[in-house]
Write an enzyme that holds these catalytic residues in place. Structure first.
Site, PDB file in Angstrom:
ATOM      1  N   GLY A  45       0.830  -1.191   0.000  1.00 29.78           N
ATOM      2  CA  GLY A  45       0.000   0.000   0.000  1.00 29.78           C
ATOM      3  C   GLY A  45       0.867   1.244   0.000  1.00 29.78           C
ATOM      4  O   GLY A  45       2.011   1.218   0.479  1.00 29.78           O
ATOM      5  N   GLN A  50       2.846   9.777   1.390  1.00 32.20           N
ATOM      6  CA  GLN A  50       4.096   9.022   1.314  1.00 32.20           C
ATOM      7  C   GLN A  50       4.884   9.345   0.046  1.00 32.20           C
ATOM      8  O   GLN A  50       6.066   9.033  -0.038  1.00 32.20           O
ATOM      9  CB  GLN A  50       3.830   7.517   1.392  1.00 32.20           C
ATOM     10  N   CYS A  89       6.005  -0.392   7.243  1.00 36.24           N
ATOM     11  CA  CYS A  89       5.608   0.754   6.434  1.00 36.24           C
ATOM     12  C   CYS A  89       6.790   1.190   5.581  1.00 36.24           C
ATOM     13  O   CYS A  89       7.923   1.234   6.067  1.00 36.24           O
ATOM     14  CB  CYS A  89       5.155   1.892   7.351  1.00 36.24           C
ATOM     15  N   LEU A  90       6.513   1.526   4.323  1.00 42.50           N
ATOM     16  CA  LEU A  90       7.579   1.987   3.434  1.00 42.50           C
ATOM     17  C   LEU A  90       8.185   3.309   3.911  1.00 42.50           C
ATOM     18  O   LEU A  90       9.306   3.633   3.538  1.00 42.50           O
ATOM     19  CB  LEU A  90       7.042   2.132   2.003  1.00 42.50           C
ATOM     20  N   HIS A 131      -4.487   1.059   7.571  1.00 41.62           N
ATOM     21  CA  HIS A 131      -3.127   1.599   7.656  1.00 41.62           C
ATOM     22  C   HIS A 131      -2.963   2.795   6.711  1.00 41.62           C
ATOM     23  O   HIS A 131      -2.475   3.854   7.117  1.00 41.62           O
ATOM     24  CB  HIS A 131      -2.130   0.482   7.294  1.00 41.62           C
ATOM     25  N   GLU A 132      -3.375   2.624   5.453  1.00 39.60           N
ATOM     26  CA  GLU A 132      -3.217   3.705   4.469  1.00 39.60           C
ATOM     27  C   GLU A 132      -4.158   4.868   4.778  1.00 39.60           C
ATOM     28  O   GLU A 132      -3.784   6.030   4.619  1.00 39.60           O
ATOM     29  CB  GLU A 132      -3.452   3.186   3.042  1.00 39.60           C
ATOM     30  N   HIS A 135      -2.652   7.250   7.166  1.00 43.57           N
ATOM     31  CA  HIS A 135      -1.690   8.197   6.574  1.00 43.57           C
ATOM     32  C   HIS A 135      -2.380   9.487   6.154  1.00 43.57           C
ATOM     33  O   HIS A 135      -1.784  10.570   6.229  1.00 43.57           O
ATOM     34  CB  HIS A 135      -1.004   7.581   5.347  1.00 43.57           C
TER      35      HIS A 135
END
Length: 193
Positions: A45, A50, A89-90, A131-132, A135
């Site tokens: 994701g 991000q 997480c990226l 999660h996304e 953000h």
């Protein structure tokens, strides 16, 4: 695309909604770039902030391989049943923590063509949506876990960011120095003519 890391301001900003007129070919190309960036980084994701954009959208591809775009998502229902899962997480590479979230969600959003849809999800897809979506509100997964772990990760990410900024400044200084030397040589050649 650059993936922004914890410590960069854009990750803590609350995102603004996408206007319907913004959902066009250019934005669809942007979503495709996001998918490519996410795949290259081996993520599942990726949200607007991000990649440096404070707008309410994210992309997800989980186990089923379906590329899903969520524009202006709203989680309209969560199950009372909770489950734990090691999240990463990226934007926080190299860290994972067990996070408890609802096991099922219902989300309403627009797709990449501006068409509204509602999706009931469970398992990894439900977790990724939550999660996304976090953000988009300036929340990262460590905010939902152990405060000591969050403090440790935040401190380590701050050090990484400072090192990266120093490297970039040094690279820029060297490039400017080389450019000045080249310009001086060129000027010396010109003056001899």
């Amino acid at each position: 695309m650059k993936i922004y890391k914890l410590g960069e301001d854009v990750l803590r900003q609350k995102c603004v909604p996408v206007e319907p007129a913004e959902i066009n070919d250019e934005m669809r190309n942007f979503f495709n770039e996001m998918f490519d960036t996410m795949d290259e980084a081996q993520g599942v994701g990726l949200a607007g902030p991000q990649v440096g954009v404070s707008k309410r959208f994210f992309v997800i591809t989980v186990d089923d391989g379906v590329r899903r775009v969520f524009v202006n998502p709203q989680i309209v229902h969560t199950s009372s049943e909770l489950c734990d899962y090691d999240e990463g997480c990226l934007s926080l590479p190299g860290f994972e923590e067990k996070i408890r979230r609802p096991s099922k969600v219902t989300v309403s959003a627009l797709n990449e063509f501006g068409k509204p849809f509602t999706l009931e999800a469970d398992g990894l897809l439900a977790r990724c949506i939550q999660h996304e979506n976090d953000h988009l509100d300036g929340i990262v997964y460590i905010d939902r876990g152990d405060p000591e772990f969050a403090a440790k990760v935040t401190a380590q990410m701050k050090k990484r960011l400072e090192r990266a900024q120093k490297k970039e400044a040094e690279k820029a200084r060297k490039a400017a120095s080389i450019a000045a030397k080249i310009a001086a040589k060129q000027a010396a050649k010109e003056s001899k003519k």
